[in-house]
Design a protein around this motif. Structure first.
Motif, PDB file in Angstrom:
ATOM      1  N   PRO A  46      82.711  65.898  46.197  1.00 51.64           N
ATOM      2  CA  PRO A  46      81.582  66.379  45.388  1.00 51.64           C
ATOM      3  C   PRO A  46      80.425  65.380  45.352  1.00 51.64           C
ATOM      4  CG  PRO A  46      83.646  66.874  44.279  1.00 51.64           C
ATOM      5  CD  PRO A  46      83.995  66.012  45.473  1.00 51.64           C
ATOM      6  N   GLY A  47      80.725  64.109  45.665  1.00 45.11           N
ATOM      7  CA  GLY A  47      79.663  63.101  45.690  1.00 45.11           C
ATOM      8  C   GLY A  47      78.798  63.166  46.940  1.00 45.11           C
ATOM      9  N   TRP A  48      79.207  63.938  47.930  1.00 46.41           N
ATOM     10  CA  TRP A  48      78.474  63.930  49.196  1.00 46.41           C
ATOM     11  C   TRP A  48      77.083  64.569  49.100  1.00 46.41           C
ATOM     12  CZ3 TRP A  48      82.873  65.100  53.315  1.00 46.41           C
ATOM     13  CH2 TRP A  48      83.779  64.023  53.285  1.00 46.41           C
ATOM     14  N   THR A  49      76.905  65.473  48.126  1.00 44.52           N
ATOM     15  CA  THR A  49      75.549  66.003  47.884  1.00 44.52           C
ATOM     16  C   THR A  49      74.641  64.851  47.462  1.00 44.52           C
ATOM     17  OG1 THR A  49      76.365  68.178  47.243  1.00 44.52           O
ATOM     18  CG2 THR A  49      74.205  67.547  46.394  1.00 44.52           C
ATOM     19  N   MET A  50      75.188  63.977  46.619  1.00 42.36           N
ATOM     20  CA  MET A  50      74.404  62.839  46.121  1.00 42.36           C
ATOM     21  C   MET A  50      74.182  61.804  47.237  1.00 42.36           C
ATOM     22  SD  MET A  50      73.903  63.831  43.088  1.00 42.36           S
ATOM     23  CE  MET A  50      73.890  63.020  41.505  1.00 42.36           C
ATOM     24  N   VAL A  51      75.110  61.732  48.176  1.00 43.43           N
ATOM     25  CA  VAL A  51      74.922  60.839  49.331  1.00 43.43           C
ATOM     26  C   VAL A  51      73.744  61.353  50.164  1.00 43.43           C
ATOM     27  CG1 VAL A  51      75.946  59.971  51.477  1.00 43.43           C
ATOM     28  CG2 VAL A  51      77.347  60.144  49.398  1.00 43.43           C
ATOM     29  N   GLY A  52      73.753  62.636  50.445  1.00 41.29           N
ATOM     30  CA  GLY A  52      72.673  63.235  51.248  1.00 41.29           C
ATOM     31  C   GLY A  52      71.322  63.132  50.567  1.00 41.29           C
ATOM     32  N   ALA A  53      71.358  63.002  49.237  1.00 43.20           N
ATOM     33  CA  ALA A  53      70.107  62.911  48.478  1.00 43.20           C
ATOM     34  C   ALA A  53      69.722  61.474  48.176  1.00 43.20           C
ATOM     35  CB  ALA A  53      70.256  63.689  47.170  1.00 43.20           C
ATOM     36  N   GLN A 145      63.844  61.463  54.213  1.00 45.81           N
ATOM     37  CA  GLN A 145      62.827  60.412  54.073  1.00 45.81           C
ATOM     38  C   GLN A 145      61.812  60.433  55.213  1.00 45.81           C
ATOM     39  OE1 GLN A 145      65.873  57.285  53.635  1.00 45.81           O
ATOM     40  NE2 GLN A 145      64.558  56.492  52.027  1.00 45.81           N
ATOM     41  N   GLU A 146      62.313  60.764  56.413  1.00 47.24           N
ATOM     42  CA  GLU A 146      61.434  60.687  57.595  1.00 47.24           C
ATOM     43  C   GLU A 146      60.630  61.954  57.833  1.00 47.24           C
ATOM     44  OE1 GLU A 146      64.060  59.477  60.750  1.00 47.24           O
ATOM     45  OE2 GLU A 146      64.304  57.465  59.900  1.00 47.24           O
ATOM     46  N   ILE A 170      71.489  70.579  48.255  1.00 53.34           N
ATOM     47  CA  ILE A 170      70.752  69.572  49.039  1.00 53.34           C
ATOM     48  C   ILE A 170      69.361  70.096  49.407  1.00 53.34           C
ATOM     49  CG2 ILE A 170      71.801  70.258  51.255  1.00 53.34           C
ATOM     50  CD1 ILE A 170      70.743  66.688  50.098  1.00 53.34           C
ATOM     51  N   MET A 171      69.238  71.406  49.535  1.00 50.94           N
ATOM     52  CA  MET A 171      67.921  71.982  49.848  1.00 50.94           C
ATOM     53  C   MET A 171      66.952  71.759  48.687  1.00 50.94           C
ATOM     54  SD  MET A 171      67.123  75.887  50.921  1.00 50.94           S
ATOM     55  CE  MET A 171      67.736  76.616  49.407  1.00 50.94           C
ATOM     56  N   TYR A 172      67.432  71.950  47.449  1.00 54.18           N
ATOM     57  CA  TYR A 172      66.552  71.739  46.295  1.00 54.18           C
ATOM     58  C   TYR A 172      66.226  70.250  46.126  1.00 54.18           C
ATOM     59  CZ  TYR A 172      68.100  76.489  45.202  1.00 54.18           C
ATOM     60  OH  TYR A 172      68.377  77.827  45.274  1.00 54.18           O
ATOM     61  N   LEU A 173      67.222  69.404  46.351  1.00 52.15           N
ATOM     62  CA  LEU A 173      66.963  67.965  46.202  1.00 52.15           C
ATOM     63  C   LEU A 173      65.991  67.488  47.275  1.00 52.15           C
ATOM     64  CD1 LEU A 173      70.541  66.731  45.253  1.00 52.15           C
ATOM     65  CD2 LEU A 173      68.539  66.885  43.761  1.00 52.15           C
ATOM     66  N   ALA A 174      66.149  68.002  48.491  1.00 53.18           N
ATOM     67  CA  ALA A 174      65.212  67.635  49.566  1.00 53.18           C
ATOM     68  C   ALA A 174      63.804  68.107  49.202  1.00 53.18           C
ATOM     69  CB  ALA A 174      65.664  68.261  50.889  1.00 53.18           C
ATOM     70  N   ARG A 180      57.851  65.136  45.266  1.00 47.79           N
ATOM     71  CA  ARG A 180      57.534  63.893  44.548  1.00 47.79           C
ATOM     72  C   ARG A 180      56.718  62.932  45.407  1.00 47.79           C
ATOM     73  NH1 ARG A 180      61.490  62.444  40.174  1.00 47.79           N
ATOM     74  NH2 ARG A 180      62.472  64.410  39.647  1.00 47.79           N
ATOM     75  N   THR A 181      56.850  63.059  46.723  1.00 50.14           N
ATOM     76  CA  THR A 181      56.128  62.139  47.606  1.00 50.14           C
ATOM     77  C   THR A 181      54.970  62.834  48.312  1.00 50.14           C
ATOM     78  OG1 THR A 181      57.862  62.618  49.219  1.00 50.14           O
ATOM     79  CG2 THR A 181      58.045  60.538  48.033  1.00 50.14           C
ATOM     80  N   GLY A 182      54.593  64.004  47.790  1.00 47.09           N
ATOM     81  CA  GLY A 182      53.399  64.696  48.279  1.00 47.09           C
ATOM     82  C   GLY A 182      53.527  65.292  49.662  1.00 47.09           C
ATOM     83  N   ARG A 183      54.753  65.533  50.134  1.00 49.99           N
ATOM     84  CA  ARG A 183      54.906  66.078  51.491  1.00 49.99           C
ATOM     85  C   ARG A 183      55.302  67.548  51.512  1.00 49.99           C
ATOM     86  NH1 ARG A 183      59.500  62.660  53.636  1.00 49.99           N
ATOM     87  NH2 ARG A 183      59.925  62.404  51.430  1.00 49.99           N
TER      88      ARG A 183
END
Ligand SMILES: Cc1cc2nc3c(=O)[nH]c(=O)nc-3n(C[C@H](O)[C@H](O)[C@H](O)COP(=O)(O)OP(=O)(O)OC[C@H]3O[C@@H](n4cnc5c(N)ncnc54)[C@H](O)[C@@H]3O)c2cc1C
Length: 413
Positions: A46-53, A145-146, A170-174, A180-183
């Motif tokens: 269950p932590g892997w969503t947080m890893v991806g984010a 990030q990239e 992960i889609m919502y977190l992405a 948040r970074t204006g992209r």
């Protein structure tokens, strides 16, 4: 090959196997227990969503298996290959045989990466990532990030999958990270899913739809990923059109988060314990095998209709332990599992919709507040409390949640 005999053999030492082993030790110290588990590493998936984010590192979600095996339990560091139920025997991958008085089947599910052409080779480069692979979940965060424009595709295969909400989380977190970074304005985020609904429990769909609308995500229903060409950055989908006809669609992408097709492990599918779909055939309430009374199944491998989650395992394990011991003692099986599962849907950093539900989509909130509202408190639960509960209580055999433990409901052994 030589045989060894045990009171209980547990196949699979993931969330379910370790929890059941630990609880059995607490309930009856005299039992001889064997745990069959090939992996040296245990992961809090269950932590892997947080890893991806980018919230956890992969290392934070992993522990050495040997540190988790309860004292007194014999670990066979190898996979189970086959079964001989008429002889109460498990055949290990090296040909050794283990015999049992009771058997617990919980080897999880199988991630079928190979069912998508080119995916295995593509993963981990050219923007192709997956939170479902321990080796590539950290790459998801790098991709986010990239990403600086273009198209980000998030896929979801046919159900059932483990943690049905994870492809969306992960889609919502992405999307939130991009916003948040204006992209976010420069990126087209699309959700490509095989199914025709956003989430299997309608009660939570409006809450998720709000996130879809807020981030401007395009949803492509009836889209099944069939092939990936990493270097060319192309994804092929089989898409169902409005008239029901299927056509092939090739999409360019800058980021592709893949949730692979999933199914029962082959050695379960090909065993006498399988149901028609290949999962372990168990009574949905007692979790006892439908044909072999000394066999129980739980976790992702079980042929039950609950959400395949660690949360479900938390409530299944006490039921299996009680009913297994009742069967051993010749008592009737009184513990019943009601299908509880939980999916903390991360709709943004610091915001979680805590979806908790049982069989038939019955809403089962743990707290007396509207579970559809994204909350910071639920984020804290996901980020801090649930991992601690998992490592320090659940895997140690503490029965945290006894809501569904002893029912008046009764089944004959
Ligand atoms: C990205 C992601 C996000 C998730 N999010 C959540 C969440 O938010 N909340 C939640 O509750 N759940 C979540 N889950 C689901 C949760 O992790 C699983 O439902 C849970 O781990 C199931 O436990 P299990 O013991 O059945 O299977 P697992 O924990 O997968 O363990 C199965 C074990 O069986 C072993 N095994 C495999 N083959 C054999 C064999 N032949 N012989 C013996 N052993 C074998 C494996 O090595 C493994 O250790 C998530 C999962 C993923 C991947």
């Amino acid at each position: 090959m030589s045989a060894a005999g045990f009171d209980v053999v547990i196949v699979g030492g993931g969330a379910a196997g370790i929890t059941v082993a630990a609880q059995l030790r607490r309930h009856r110290t005299t039992l001889s227990i064997a745990l069959v588990e090939p992996s040296e590493t245990h992961a809090y998936q269950p932590g892997w969503t947080m890893v991806g984010a980018g919230v956890f590192s992969m290392k934070q979600t992993q522990r050495r298996q040997e540190t988790l095996i309860p004292p007194g339990v014999t670990w066979f560091r190898i996979g189970a290959d086959a079964f001989e139920p008429e002889r109460n025997a498990v055949i290990l991958a090296d040909g050794r045989r283990l015999t049992y008085a009771s058997l617990v089947l919980c080897p999880g599910l199988q991630l079928d990466w190979n069912r998508i052409e080119g995916l295995q080779d593509a993963l981990g480069a050219n923007g192709v990532c997956s939170n479902y692979a321990s080796a590539h979940a950290e790459y998801t965060w790098r991709c986010i990030q990239e990403l600086d424009g273009g198209t980000a595709l998030f896929t979801q295969p046919a159900m059932p999958i483990k943690c049905a909400g994870a492809p969306q989380k992960i889609m919502y977190l992405a999307s939130d990270a991009l916003r948040r970074t204006g992209r976010l304005d420069r990126v087209d985020v699309e959700f490509c899913l095989s199914g025709s609904v956003l989430f299997g429990v309608p009660f939570f769909v409006p809450a998720l739809q709000r996130s879809i609308d807020e981030y401007g995500i395009r949803v492509n229903y009836g889209h099944t990923l069939t092939a990936v060409d990493g270097p060319a950055r192309k994804a092929v989908f089989s898409a169902i059109g409005p008239g029901g006809q299927t056509r092939e669609i090739v999409r360019d992408f800058d980021m592709l988060h893949v949730t692979p097709p999933q199914g029962p492990p082959d050695f379960i599918r090909n065993s006498p314990f399988a149901d028609a779909a290949g999962w372990v055939s168990v009574d949905p309430e007692t979790l006892q095998h439908t044909r072999f009374p000394n066999v129980f199944g739980l976790g992702d491998a079980a042929g039950t209709t609950n959400a395949k989650t660690a949360a479900a395992v938390r409530l299944q394990a006490p039921v299996v332990v009680r009913n297994l011991l009742a069967a051993v003692d010749g008592r009737s099986l009184t513990a019943a599992y009601d299908g509880y599962g939980s999916c903390p849907l991360t709709t943004a950093y610091g915001r979680v919709v805590l979806a908790e539900f049982g069989y038939g989509g019955r809403i089962m909130p743990s707290f007396p507040i509207d579970p559809r509202v994204p909350r910071f408190s639920a984020w804290l639960l996901k980020q801090n409390i649930l991992p601690a509960l998992y490592w320090n209580w659940m895997l140690k055999g503490s029965e945290l949640d006894i809501r569904h433990r002893e029912r008046t409901f009764e089944k004959a052994a």
